[in-house]
Structures are given as structure tokens and as C-alpha cells.
Design an enzyme around this catalytic site. Structure first.
Site, PDB file in Angstrom:
ATOM      1  CE  LYS A  11      -3.487  -2.245   2.367  1.00 17.21           C
ATOM      2  NZ  LYS A  11      -4.689  -1.856   3.531  1.00 17.21           N
ATOM      3  CE1 TYR A  51     -10.048  -2.573   0.214  1.00 20.86           C
ATOM      4  CE2 TYR A  51      -8.575  -0.700  -0.665  1.00 20.86           C
ATOM      5  CZ  TYR A  51      -8.369  -1.842   0.282  1.00 20.86           C
ATOM      6  OH  TYR A  51      -6.861  -2.679   0.470  1.00 20.86           O
ATOM      7  CG  ASN A 114      -3.365  -1.954   7.120  1.00 16.62           C
ATOM      8  OD1 ASN A 114      -2.626  -2.027   5.793  1.00 16.62           O
ATOM      9  ND2 ASN A 114      -4.918  -2.707   7.430  1.00 16.62           N
ATOM     10  CG  HIS A 117      -5.683  -5.960  -0.005  1.00 11.08           C
ATOM     11  ND1 HIS A 117      -7.020  -6.106   0.352  1.00 11.08           N
ATOM     12  CD2 HIS A 117      -6.012  -7.135  -1.540  1.00 11.08           C
ATOM     13  CE1 HIS A 117      -7.460  -6.732  -0.272  1.00 11.08           C
ATOM     14  NE2 HIS A 117      -6.870  -7.399  -0.801  1.00 11.08           N
ATOM     15  CD  GLU A 128      -9.058  -8.769  -3.497  1.00  6.96           C
ATOM     16  OE1 GLU A 128     -10.036  -8.641  -2.316  1.00  6.96           O
ATOM     17  OE2 GLU A 128      -8.026  -9.656  -3.451  1.00  6.96           O
TER      18      GLU A 128
HETATM   19  P1  IDP Z   1      -8.403  -6.234   6.181  1.00  5.66           P
HETATM   20  O1  IDP Z   1      -7.442  -5.641   5.007  1.00  5.66           O
HETATM   21  O2  IDP Z   1      -7.052  -6.945   6.747  1.00  5.66           O
HETATM   22  O3  IDP Z   1      -8.835  -8.106   5.349  1.00  5.66           O
HETATM   23  P2  IDP Z   1     -10.477  -5.010   5.850  1.00  5.66           P
HETATM   24  O4  IDP Z   1     -11.799  -4.798   6.927  1.00  5.66           O
HETATM   25  O5  IDP Z   1     -10.868  -5.600   4.778  1.00  5.66           O
HETATM   26  O6  IDP Z   1      -9.287  -5.346   6.414  1.00  5.66           O
HETATM   27  O7  IDP Z   1     -10.596  -3.564   5.401  1.00  5.66           O
HETATM   28  C1  IDP Z   1     -10.017  -3.253   4.615  1.00  5.66           C
HETATM   29  C2  IDP Z   1      -8.811  -1.998   4.803  1.00  5.66           C
HETATM   30  O8  IDP Z   1      -9.241  -0.956   5.240  1.00  5.66           O
HETATM   31  C3  IDP Z   1      -7.720  -2.286   5.733  1.00  5.66           C
HETATM   32  O9  IDP Z   1      -6.397  -3.355   5.435  1.00  5.66           O
HETATM   33  C4  IDP Z   1      -7.512  -0.567   6.236  1.00  5.66           C
HETATM   34  O10 IDP Z   1      -6.247  -0.417   5.052  1.00  5.66           O
HETATM   35  C5  IDP Z   1      -8.902  -0.320   6.278  1.00  5.66           C
HETATM   36  N1  IDP Z   1      -9.652  -0.183   7.467  1.00  5.66           N
HETATM   37  C6  IDP Z   1      -9.763  -1.113   7.956  1.00  5.66           C
HETATM   38  N2  IDP Z   1     -10.825  -0.738   9.353  1.00  5.66           N
HETATM   39  C7  IDP Z   1     -10.185   0.961   9.738  1.00  5.66           C
HETATM   40  C8  IDP Z   1     -10.592   1.219  10.378  1.00  5.66           C
HETATM   41  O11 IDP Z   1     -11.009   0.982  11.160  1.00  5.66           O
HETATM   42  N3  IDP Z   1     -10.655   2.393  10.318  1.00  5.66           N
HETATM   43  C9  IDP Z   1      -9.860   2.833   9.052  1.00  5.66           C
HETATM   44  N4  IDP Z   1      -9.504   2.298   8.108  1.00  5.66           N
HETATM   45  C10 IDP Z   1      -9.775   0.780   8.408  1.00  5.66           C
HETATM   46 MG    MG Z   2     -10.270  -7.072   3.542  1.00  2.00          MG
END
Ligand code: IDP
Ligand code: MG
Length: 140
Positions: A11, A51, A114, A117, A128
């Protein structure tokens, strides 16, 4: 050995902090093979489409802004049980909750930024992968 594929994205935060090479090195050391890879900058429409499943979540527009803030690097990774294995080495969505030595613990900053992905199911991995790569790019 039953090799499977998953989609990985390095990312914008990890590209900006120059951690791309370290993450790829980490993944190769964990046994993943990089089958295909490209660098790109998503448009808003592309990020919203990728997304789409999160479109009703409160963080959706922030997530899209973040994902289009810089280049990303997208990989197709191959390994045994690639989807679940990558989820394991990637770690919890929130780097603070991620286990030691996971990618997000090592290179993530917060729940949004983070570092990586990874697809969450084999069905989504297929969708994807074809979002970013066409057939000829996946033959090797
Ligand atoms: P994942 O990437 O661990 O599968 P997902 O729930 O699919 O997590 O969320 C997609 C992405 O959205 C996350 O990797 C992160 O970048 C962002 N995200 C998820 N939860 C939050 C939040 O509570 N606040 C801000 N961004 C979030
Ligand atoms: Mg996810």
C-alpha cells in the site's frame, strides 16, 4: 503440493516509507513466489471498485483517499494455501493487534495505513487477481 494464488498489494504507506523491498524479501523468505507484479497509481474510480464490498463502512472514503495517495505495488503470490498463509503472515488489520514478526506489525502504522492487502478467500483472490492482471500476465 497444492499451490494456490493470492493477491497482495503493497500500500501507499509502505511505498512512501521505502519498505517495498523489505516486504518482498520477507515474502520470498516465507516461501511465496512472485508470479506477477506491477506498480500503478489507482484512480478514485478504480479504488472504489476494488473496495466495493466496504462501500457502506464508515472508513470507506478515507480508505479510498489513502489508496490513491501514492503508487501501489500489486503482486500475485503463489504458495501452498496462499490465501490463508498470506493472511497469517500479514497479521491483524490493526498493526497494534498484530502478532510479532507479521508484516503489519513490522511495517504498518495504524489500522488504515497497514502496509499490505491480502485477499480474504480463494474466491475473492480469483476476482482480485483478474481485477489487476490479464491471462497473459499470469502465464509463466
Ligand atoms: P483487511 O485488510 O485486514 O482484510 P478489511 O476489514 O478488509 O481488513 O479492511 C480493508 C482495509 O480498510 C484495511 O486493510 C485498512 O486499510 C482499512 N480499514 C479497515 N478498518 C478500518 C478502520 O476502522 N479505520 C480506518 N481504516 C480501516
Ligand atoms: Mg479485507
Amino acid at each position: 503440493m497444492d499451490l494456490k494464488k493470492t493477491l497482495s498489494i503493497i500500500k501507499p504507506d509502505a511505498i512512501a516509507s521505502k519498505c517495498q523491498g523489505k516486504i518482498l524479501d520477507y515474502l520470498e523468505n516465507k516461501g511465496f513466489k512472485v508470479i506477477a507484479q506491477k506498480k500503478l497509481k489507482l484512480t478514485r474510480k478504480q479504488a472504489e471498485a476494488f473496495y466495493e464490498i466496504h462501500k457502506d463502512r464508515p472508513f470507506f472514503s478515507e480508505l479510498v483517499d489513502f489508496m490513491i495517495s501514492d503508487n501501489i505495488s500489486v503482486q500475485v503470490l503463489e504458495a501452498e494455501n496462499a490465501v490463508s498463509y498470506y493472511r497469517e503472515v500479514m497479521g491483524n488489520t490493526d498493526p497494534e493487534k498484530a502478532e510479532e514478526n507479521t508484516i503489519r506489525k513490522l511495517y504498518g502504522s495504524n489500522i488504515q495505513c497497514n502496509a499490505v492487502h491480502g485477499s480474504d478467500s480463494e474466491e475473492n483472490a480469483e476476482k482480485e487477481i483478474s481485477f489487476f492482471f490479464n491471462k497473459i500476465e499470469l502465464i509463466n
